[in-house]
Motif scaffolding. Structure first.
Motif, PDB file in Angstrom:
ATOM      1  N   GLN A  86       0.793  -1.235   0.000  1.00 33.25           N
ATOM      2  CA  GLN A  86       0.000   0.000   0.000  1.00 33.25           C
ATOM      3  C   GLN A  86       0.823   1.283   0.000  1.00 33.25           C
ATOM      4  OE1 GLN A  86      -2.490  -1.632  -1.279  1.00 33.25           O
ATOM      5  NE2 GLN A  86      -3.931  -0.206  -0.334  1.00 33.25           N
ATOM      6  N   HIS A  87       2.112   1.227   0.354  1.00 34.62           N
ATOM      7  CA  HIS A  87       2.926   2.439   0.190  1.00 34.62           C
ATOM      8  C   HIS A  87       3.005   2.799  -1.291  1.00 34.62           C
ATOM      9  CE1 HIS A  87       5.633  -0.840  -0.640  1.00 34.62           C
ATOM     10  NE2 HIS A  87       6.604  -0.040  -0.983  1.00 34.62           N
ATOM     11  N   GLN A  88       2.863   1.788  -2.142  1.00 33.59           N
ATOM     12  CA  GLN A  88       2.908   2.045  -3.587  1.00 33.59           C
ATOM     13  C   GLN A  88       1.628   2.716  -4.079  1.00 33.59           C
ATOM     14  OE1 GLN A  88       3.839  -2.067  -4.639  1.00 33.59           O
ATOM     15  NE2 GLN A  88       5.898  -1.404  -5.229  1.00 33.59           N
ATOM     16  N   LEU A  89       0.523   2.468  -3.381  1.00 35.17           N
ATOM     17  CA  LEU A  89      -0.704   3.188  -3.735  1.00 35.17           C
ATOM     18  C   LEU A  89      -0.541   4.669  -3.384  1.00 35.17           C
ATOM     19  CD1 LEU A  89      -3.635   3.202  -4.755  1.00 35.17           C
ATOM     20  CD2 LEU A  89      -4.356   2.819  -2.389  1.00 35.17           C
ATOM     21  N   LEU A  90       0.034   4.940  -2.196  1.00 34.54           N
ATOM     22  CA  LEU A  90       0.298   6.342  -1.835  1.00 34.54           C
ATOM     23  C   LEU A  90       1.193   6.974  -2.895  1.00 34.54           C
ATOM     24  CD1 LEU A  90       1.020   5.976   2.021  1.00 34.54           C
ATOM     25  CD2 LEU A  90      -1.183   6.267   0.868  1.00 34.54           C
ATOM     26  N   ALA A  91       2.214   6.220  -3.326  1.00 33.18           N
ATOM     27  CA  ALA A  91       3.162   6.747  -4.324  1.00 33.18           C
ATOM     28  C   ALA A  91       2.490   6.992  -5.669  1.00 33.18           C
ATOM     29  CB  ALA A  91       4.348   5.791  -4.478  1.00 33.18           C
ATOM     30  N   CYS A  92       1.442   6.235  -5.992  1.00 34.91           N
ATOM     31  CA  CYS A  92       0.704   6.464  -7.247  1.00 34.91           C
ATOM     32  C   CYS A  92       0.092   7.867  -7.276  1.00 34.91           C
ATOM     33  CB  CYS A  92      -0.443   5.458  -7.396  1.00 34.91           C
ATOM     34  SG  CYS A  92       0.051   3.845  -7.985  1.00 34.91           S
ATOM     35  N   ILE A  93      -0.161   8.419  -6.105  1.00 35.22           N
ATOM     36  CA  ILE A  93      -0.800   9.739  -6.041  1.00 35.22           C
ATOM     37  C   ILE A  93       0.233  10.855  -6.274  1.00 35.22           C
ATOM     38  CG2 ILE A  93      -2.150  11.302  -4.562  1.00 35.22           C
ATOM     39  CD1 ILE A  93      -3.301   8.758  -3.206  1.00 35.22           C
ATOM     40  N   ALA A  94       1.501  10.598  -5.957  1.00 36.69           N
ATOM     41  CA  ALA A  94       2.563  11.604  -6.166  1.00 36.69           C
ATOM     42  C   ALA A  94       2.628  11.971  -7.650  1.00 36.69           C
ATOM     43  CB  ALA A  94       3.905  11.021  -5.711  1.00 36.69           C
ATOM     44  N   PRO A  95       2.990  13.193  -7.997  1.00 34.52           N
ATOM     45  CA  PRO A  95       3.483  14.255  -7.119  1.00 34.52           C
ATOM     46  C   PRO A  95       2.375  15.026  -6.406  1.00 34.52           C
ATOM     47  CG  PRO A  95       3.457  15.038  -9.362  1.00 34.52           C
ATOM     48  CD  PRO A  95       3.000  13.602  -9.403  1.00 34.52           C
ATOM     49  N   ARG A  96       1.110  14.633  -6.649  1.00 31.35           N
ATOM     50  CA  ARG A  96       0.047  15.266  -5.858  1.00 31.35           C
ATOM     51  C   ARG A  96       0.189  14.808  -4.409  1.00 31.35           C
ATOM     52  NH1 ARG A  96      -4.346  12.911  -7.635  1.00 31.35           N
ATOM     53  NH2 ARG A  96      -3.072  11.425  -8.775  1.00 31.35           N
ATOM     54  N   ARG A  97      -0.431  15.519  -3.483  1.00 27.73           N
ATOM     55  CA  ARG A  97      -0.100  15.302  -2.071  1.00 27.73           C
ATOM     56  C   ARG A  97      -1.013  14.282  -1.370  1.00 27.73           C
ATOM     57  NH1 ARG A  97       0.495  20.532   1.164  1.00 27.73           N
ATOM     58  NH2 ARG A  97      -1.520  21.068   0.265  1.00 27.73           N
ATOM     59  N   VAL A  98      -0.476  13.703  -0.324  1.00 23.49           N
ATOM     60  CA  VAL A  98      -1.197  12.707   0.468  1.00 23.49           C
ATOM     61  C   VAL A  98      -1.016  13.028   1.946  1.00 23.49           C
ATOM     62  CG1 VAL A  98      -1.285  10.271   1.163  1.00 23.49           C
ATOM     63  CG2 VAL A  98      -0.910  10.849  -1.229  1.00 23.49           C
ATOM     64  N   TYR A  99      -2.087  12.858   2.711  1.00 26.20           N
ATOM     65  CA  TYR A  99      -2.008  13.009   4.158  1.00 26.20           C
ATOM     66  C   TYR A  99      -2.652  11.790   4.812  1.00 26.20           C
ATOM     67  CZ  TYR A  99      -1.877  15.154   8.713  1.00 26.20           C
ATOM     68  OH  TYR A  99      -1.593  15.418  10.031  1.00 26.20           O
ATOM     69  N   VAL A 100      -1.914  11.142   5.706  1.00 26.79           N
ATOM     70  CA  VAL A 100      -2.413   9.937   6.376  1.00 26.79           C
ATOM     71  C   VAL A 100      -2.567  10.237   7.867  1.00 26.79           C
ATOM     72  CG1 VAL A 100      -1.892   7.534   6.976  1.00 26.79           C
ATOM     73  CG2 VAL A 100      -1.374   8.395   4.667  1.00 26.79           C
ATOM     74  N   ALA A 101      -3.748   9.933   8.390  1.00 28.31           N
ATOM     75  CA  ALA A 101      -4.034  10.135   9.812  1.00 28.31           C
ATOM     76  C   ALA A 101      -4.314   8.784  10.461  1.00 28.31           C
ATOM     77  CB  ALA A 101      -5.242  11.054   9.980  1.00 28.31           C
ATOM     78  N   SER A 102      -3.682   8.565  11.613  1.00 29.92           N
ATOM     79  CA  SER A 102      -3.863   7.313  12.360  1.00 29.92           C
ATOM     80  C   SER A 102      -4.274   7.635  13.790  1.00 29.92           C
ATOM     81  CB  SER A 102      -2.544   6.522  12.429  1.00 29.92           C
ATOM     82  OG  SER A 102      -2.050   6.186  11.163  1.00 29.92           O
ATOM     83  N   ALA A 103      -4.735   6.601  14.489  1.00 22.71           N
ATOM     84  CA  ALA A 103      -5.088   6.734  15.911  1.00 22.71           C
ATOM     85  C   ALA A 103      -4.412   5.590  16.674  1.00 22.71           C
ATOM     86  CB  ALA A 103      -6.597   6.685  16.088  1.00 22.71           C
ATOM     87  N   GLU A 104      -3.789   5.963  17.781  1.00 24.52           N
ATOM     88  CA  GLU A 104      -2.975   5.009  18.556  1.00 24.52           C
ATOM     89  C   GLU A 104      -3.696   3.718  18.929  1.00 24.52           C
ATOM     90  OE1 GLU A 104      -0.088   8.120  20.895  1.00 24.52           O
ATOM     91  OE2 GLU A 104      -1.631   7.062  22.050  1.00 24.52           O
ATOM     92  N   ASP A 105      -4.953   3.847  19.355  1.00 23.06           N
ATOM     93  CA  ASP A 105      -5.666   2.657  19.843  1.00 23.06           C
ATOM     94  C   ASP A 105      -6.455   1.932  18.761  1.00 23.06           C
ATOM     95  OD1 ASP A 105      -4.681   3.457  22.280  1.00 23.06           O
ATOM     96  OD2 ASP A 105      -6.532   4.484  22.877  1.00 23.06           O
ATOM     97  N   ASP A 106      -6.266   2.343  17.530  1.00 21.61           N
ATOM     98  CA  ASP A 106      -7.026   1.762  16.413  1.00 21.61           C
ATOM     99  C   ASP A 106      -6.261   0.565  15.855  1.00 21.61           C
ATOM    100  OD1 ASP A 106      -8.791   1.367  14.347  1.00 21.61           O
ATOM    101  OD2 ASP A 106      -8.144   3.125  13.192  1.00 21.61           O
ATOM    102  N   ALA A 107      -6.083  -0.464  16.684  1.00 23.42           N
ATOM    103  CA  ALA A 107      -5.229  -1.593  16.302  1.00 23.42           C
ATOM    104  C   ALA A 107      -5.723  -2.281  15.031  1.00 23.42           C
ATOM    105  CB  ALA A 107      -5.165  -2.597  17.451  1.00 23.42           C
TER     106      ALA A 107
END
Ligand code: GCU
Length: 325
Positions: free
Chosen positions: A256-277
């Motif tokens: 899935q890092h490659q999916l994020l890279a498919c969006i480049a050079p447009r920007r991506v922001y990823v938000a996570s939550a500590e307890d969201d195992a």
């Protein structure tokens, strides 16, 4: 967030070997989401109601999208910031209906005042109006409006398609601009936002919130939901052949890092939550680190906050700050 602030275990975790830029949108269509058919265009956008607000005006439209086998109707809810004309638009689908985002069970996920204060318009649609979230839908969605040979797209692909149509709808509404458009989604709708951002270059920023497995999280990082779990509970989300990789994550041709890279050079922001195992925040963080070489000059951002699986005003604020940069 700086590496120094991350738990030590996160810094020690291994990155996947697959190079960030080595997979294409086609590879993800084949392996995970299915191919999005071409066609389907907005023929009508009718204003149903308009309420003036102090920070944002609230507009409801009914849009008709002509598809090869019939029309799809979408009811959109738009918050248009007062004093920013034309306003850039955030497209973000909702789970339980437009009204629930105003004063219902989803309202805490939609901090409309803060979004307007940041100068953004936000347009939402109930995701079930695009495609039911059901392995055996009793009402047809958009996938029934395309001939079967058009592709074997899953429901996530249909929701992503719907996000692009929302952008078409936004283009037909005064006071808005699709320049600087943002795709944003939480959880399964974060998976859809990433897939929309990868395919539709009009989205200059894609925001994934707690999107987890088949979203921003690495398949190759153990923890949380895996292919066996997601394909058995949600067989309608992806191409049927994805289930062949259950327990065989390491043999997937992509990660899935490659999916994020498919969006480049447009920007991506990823938000996570500590307890969201279940969404594997460490796997999401490692995907961002592994994707970073594909982006230039801060084109990818990340935060992890305290707490569990949810879309909070705090998440919006971080994403909006990144968007404004
Ligand atoms: C389930 C599913 C996840 C998904 C989540 C959600 O937990 O397993 O993949 O992201 O629902 O959409 O809330």
């Amino acid at each position: 967030m700086t590496d120094a602030a991350l738990p030590e275990a996160w810094q020690r975790a291994e990155l996947p070997e697959l190079p960030a830029g080595a997979a294409s949108v086609d590879d993800f269509a084949r392996t995970i989401y299915g191919r999005t058919p071409t066609g389907g265009h907005v023929t009508d956008v009718v204003l149903r109601s308009r309420e003036e607000g102090e920070l944002a005006h609230r507009l409801r439209h009914r849009a008709t999208i002509s598809c090869p086998l019939g029309d799809l109707e979408l009811d959109t809810l738009l918050h248009l910031p007062v004093g920013t004309t034309p306003a850039p638009v955030i497209v973000a689908l909702n789970f339980t209906g437009n009204d629930q985002t105003i004063d219902g069970d989803q309202a805490q996920r939609w901090p409309y005042a803060a979004i307007a204060a940041a100068g953004y318009a936000v347009l939402t649609v109930d995701y079930r109006q695009i495609e039911p979230d059901d392995p055996a839908p009793t009402t047809p969605g958009v996938r029934a409006l395309f001939p079967a040979e058009a592709g074997s797209w899953g429901a996530v692909g249909a929701w992503a398609w719907g996000m692009s149509r929302c952008l078409d709808i936004a283009a037909a509404i005064d006071g808005l601009t699709t320049a600087g458009a943002v795709a944003l989604g939480h959880s399964r709708l974060g998976k859809a936002a990433l897939w929309a951002g990868a395919q539709d270059e009009r989205f200059v920023l894609t925001v994934s919130n707690d999107s987890g497995c088949c979203g921003a999280s690495l398949f190759r990082h153990p923890g949380g939901e895996d292919i066996a779990a997601i394909t058995s509970r949600f067989p309608h989300w992806f191409v049927p052949s994805l289930s062949a990789y259950a327990g065989l994550e390491k043999s997937l041709p992509i990660d899935q890092h490659q999916l994020l890279a498919c969006i480049a050079p447009r920007r991506v922001y990823v938000a996570s939550a500590e307890d969201d195992a279940w969404a594997d925040p460490i796997g999401e963080y490692l995907a961002v680190v592994a994707a970073t070489p594909a982006f230039e000059g801060g084109g990818i951002g990340y935060h992890v906050r305290a707490g569990g699986h949810d879309l909070l005003e705090e998440d919006w604020r971080h994403a909006l700050t990144f968007a404004q940069r």
